[in-house]
Design a protein around this motif. Structure first.
Motif, PDB file in Angstrom:
ATOM      1  N   MET A   1      -0.163   6.805  18.422  1.00 43.68           N
ATOM      2  CA  MET A   1       0.331   5.633  17.714  1.00 43.68           C
ATOM      3  C   MET A   1       0.072   5.804  16.218  1.00 43.68           C
ATOM      4  SD  MET A   1      -0.759   1.720  18.427  1.00 43.68           S
ATOM      5  CE  MET A   1      -0.220   0.429  17.392  1.00 43.68           C
ATOM      6  N   LYS A   2       1.078   5.521  15.430  1.00 46.28           N
ATOM      7  CA  LYS A   2       0.978   5.655  13.981  1.00 46.28           C
ATOM      8  C   LYS A   2       0.099   4.547  13.396  1.00 46.28           C
ATOM      9  CE  LYS A   2       3.972   5.974   9.965  1.00 46.28           C
ATOM     10  NZ  LYS A   2       5.348   5.925   9.483  1.00 46.28           N
ATOM     11  N   ASN A   3      -0.812   4.906  12.477  1.00 45.36           N
ATOM     12  CA  ASN A   3      -1.658   3.903  11.825  1.00 45.36           C
ATOM     13  C   ASN A   3      -0.825   3.041  10.899  1.00 45.36           C
ATOM     14  OD1 ASN A   3      -3.978   4.812  13.039  1.00 45.36           O
ATOM     15  ND2 ASN A   3      -4.511   6.186  11.354  1.00 45.36           N
ATOM     16  N   LYS A   4      -1.072   1.738  10.932  1.00 45.25           N
ATOM     17  CA  LYS A   4      -0.367   0.834  10.022  1.00 45.25           C
ATOM     18  C   LYS A   4      -0.953   0.984   8.637  1.00 45.25           C
ATOM     19  CE  LYS A   4       1.208  -2.707  13.118  1.00 45.25           C
ATOM     20  NZ  LYS A   4       1.295  -4.139  13.386  1.00 45.25           N
ATOM     21  N   LYS A   5      -0.084   0.996   7.647  1.00 48.95           N
ATOM     22  CA  LYS A   5      -0.530   1.079   6.266  1.00 48.95           C
ATOM     23  C   LYS A   5      -0.985  -0.288   5.804  1.00 48.95           C
ATOM     24  CE  LYS A   5       2.373   4.947   4.992  1.00 48.95           C
ATOM     25  NZ  LYS A   5       3.287   5.494   4.025  1.00 48.95           N
ATOM     26  N   ASP A   6      -1.930  -0.305   4.902  1.00 48.31           N
ATOM     27  CA  ASP A   6      -2.412  -1.552   4.335  1.00 48.31           C
ATOM     28  C   ASP A   6      -1.513  -1.960   3.181  1.00 48.31           C
ATOM     29  OD1 ASP A   6      -4.635  -2.967   2.334  1.00 48.31           O
ATOM     30  OD2 ASP A   6      -4.868  -3.410   4.464  1.00 48.31           O
ATOM     31  N   ILE A   7      -1.272  -3.250   3.048  1.00 49.35           N
ATOM     32  CA  ILE A   7      -0.379  -3.754   2.012  1.00 49.35           C
ATOM     33  C   ILE A   7      -0.868  -3.378   0.613  1.00 49.35           C
ATOM     34  CG2 ILE A   7      -1.367  -6.074   1.684  1.00 49.35           C
ATOM     35  CD1 ILE A   7       1.617  -7.070   2.012  1.00 49.35           C
ATOM     36  N   LYS A   8      -2.195  -3.290   0.427  1.00 49.20           N
ATOM     37  CA  LYS A   8      -2.758  -2.918  -0.884  1.00 49.20           C
ATOM     38  C   LYS A   8      -2.421  -1.480  -1.256  1.00 49.20           C
ATOM     39  CE  LYS A   8      -6.810  -3.769   0.448  1.00 49.20           C
ATOM     40  NZ  LYS A   8      -8.153  -4.078   0.861  1.00 49.20           N
ATOM     41  N   ASP A   9      -2.193  -0.665  -0.256  1.00 44.89           N
ATOM     42  CA  ASP A   9      -1.898   0.739  -0.511  1.00 44.89           C
ATOM     43  C   ASP A   9      -0.416   0.998  -0.783  1.00 44.89           C
ATOM     44  OD1 ASP A   9      -4.585   1.371  -0.038  1.00 44.89           O
ATOM     45  OD2 ASP A   9      -4.224   1.612   2.111  1.00 44.89           O
ATOM     46  N   CYS A  10       0.430   0.029  -0.467  1.00 52.01           N
ATOM     47  CA  CYS A  10       1.872   0.254  -0.558  1.00 52.01           C
ATOM     48  C   CYS A  10       2.562  -0.585  -1.628  1.00 52.01           C
ATOM     49  CB  CYS A  10       2.522  -0.031   0.789  1.00 52.01           C
ATOM     50  SG  CYS A  10       1.969   1.118   2.074  1.00 52.01           S
ATOM     51  N   LEU A  11       1.909  -1.625  -2.111  1.00 52.61           N
ATOM     52  CA  LEU A  11       2.513  -2.503  -3.112  1.00 52.61           C
ATOM     53  C   LEU A  11       1.593  -2.661  -4.305  1.00 52.61           C
ATOM     54  CD1 LEU A  11       3.779  -5.308  -0.727  1.00 52.61           C
ATOM     55  CD2 LEU A  11       5.229  -3.780  -2.054  1.00 52.61           C
ATOM     56  N   LYS A  12       2.189  -2.870  -5.473  1.00 55.25           N
ATOM     57  CA  LYS A  12       1.394  -3.177  -6.663  1.00 55.25           C
ATOM     58  C   LYS A  12       2.138  -4.209  -7.503  1.00 55.25           C
ATOM     59  CE  LYS A  12       3.084   0.275  -9.943  1.00 55.25           C
ATOM     60  NZ  LYS A  12       2.722   1.314 -10.894  1.00 55.25           N
ATOM     61  N   ILE A  13       1.389  -4.916  -8.315  1.00 53.22           N
ATOM     62  CA  ILE A  13       1.971  -5.875  -9.247  1.00 53.22           C
ATOM     63  C   ILE A  13       2.684  -5.085 -10.331  1.00 53.22           C
ATOM     64  CG2 ILE A  13       1.449  -7.670 -10.934  1.00 53.22           C
ATOM     65  CD1 ILE A  13      -1.021  -8.355  -9.166  1.00 53.22           C
ATOM     66  N   ASP A  14       3.909  -5.509 -10.631  1.00 56.35           N
ATOM     67  CA  ASP A  14       4.715  -4.829 -11.643  1.00 56.35           C
ATOM     68  C   ASP A  14       5.350  -5.880 -12.541  1.00 56.35           C
ATOM     69  OD1 ASP A  14       6.518  -3.395 -13.168  1.00 56.35           O
ATOM     70  OD2 ASP A  14       7.511  -2.426 -11.466  1.00 56.35           O
TER      71      ASP A  14
END
Length: 135
Positions: A1-14
């Motif tokens: 099963m693929k590990n779910k990515k954390d939202i902090k690791d995939c998005l940033k404030i721009d």
């Protein structure tokens, strides 16, 4: 099963993104650097999905900035009343309005019909309250 990515690791404030967010990694069809959460949801907020869960962009921004999600007790207020203005300096975490509004003002607002059905105060009422309580 693929590990779910954390939202902090995939998005940033721009600050250059119309939504206030961009992707930091390739995720599905989107590429790193793309604007994130560009759909305007039925409530009038920018939103999108991450790991099969729907989010409002302003909630993600406040999480990334302050480490807290909105909930029953914590509301995120767009200071200028514009639901699409997700600049960090326009978002304010607040507790329920009852905590800052004197009871007499709450009674007046309720009886004068100036509170929206969903219980949130509209911009005109917010402005009146700011004058009433001196903020």
């Amino acid at each position: 099963m693929k590990n779910k990515k954390d939202i902090k690791d995939c998005l940033k404030i721009d600050k250059n993104s119309k939504t206030g967010l961009c992707w930091t990694q390739d995720v599905g069809k989107v590429k790193a650097g793309d604007e994130a959460f560009t759909a305007i949801k039925s409530g009038g907020y920018y939103g999108g999905s991450f790991n099969y869960k729907s989010y409002n962009a302003h909630q993600v921004i406040m999480f990334l900035e302050h480490g807290k999600w909105s909930n029953n007790q914590l509301h995120i207020d767009h200071i200028d009343g514009n639901k699409l203005n997700n600049k960090v300096d326009n978002l304010m975490p607040t507790e329920k309005y009852k905590a800052i509004i004197p009871q007499a003002s709450q009674d007046y607002l309720y009886h004068s019909g100036m509170v929206r059905i969903d219980g949130e105060l509209n911009m005109q009422v917010r402005s009146c309250i700011q004058v009433l309580i001196g903020i």
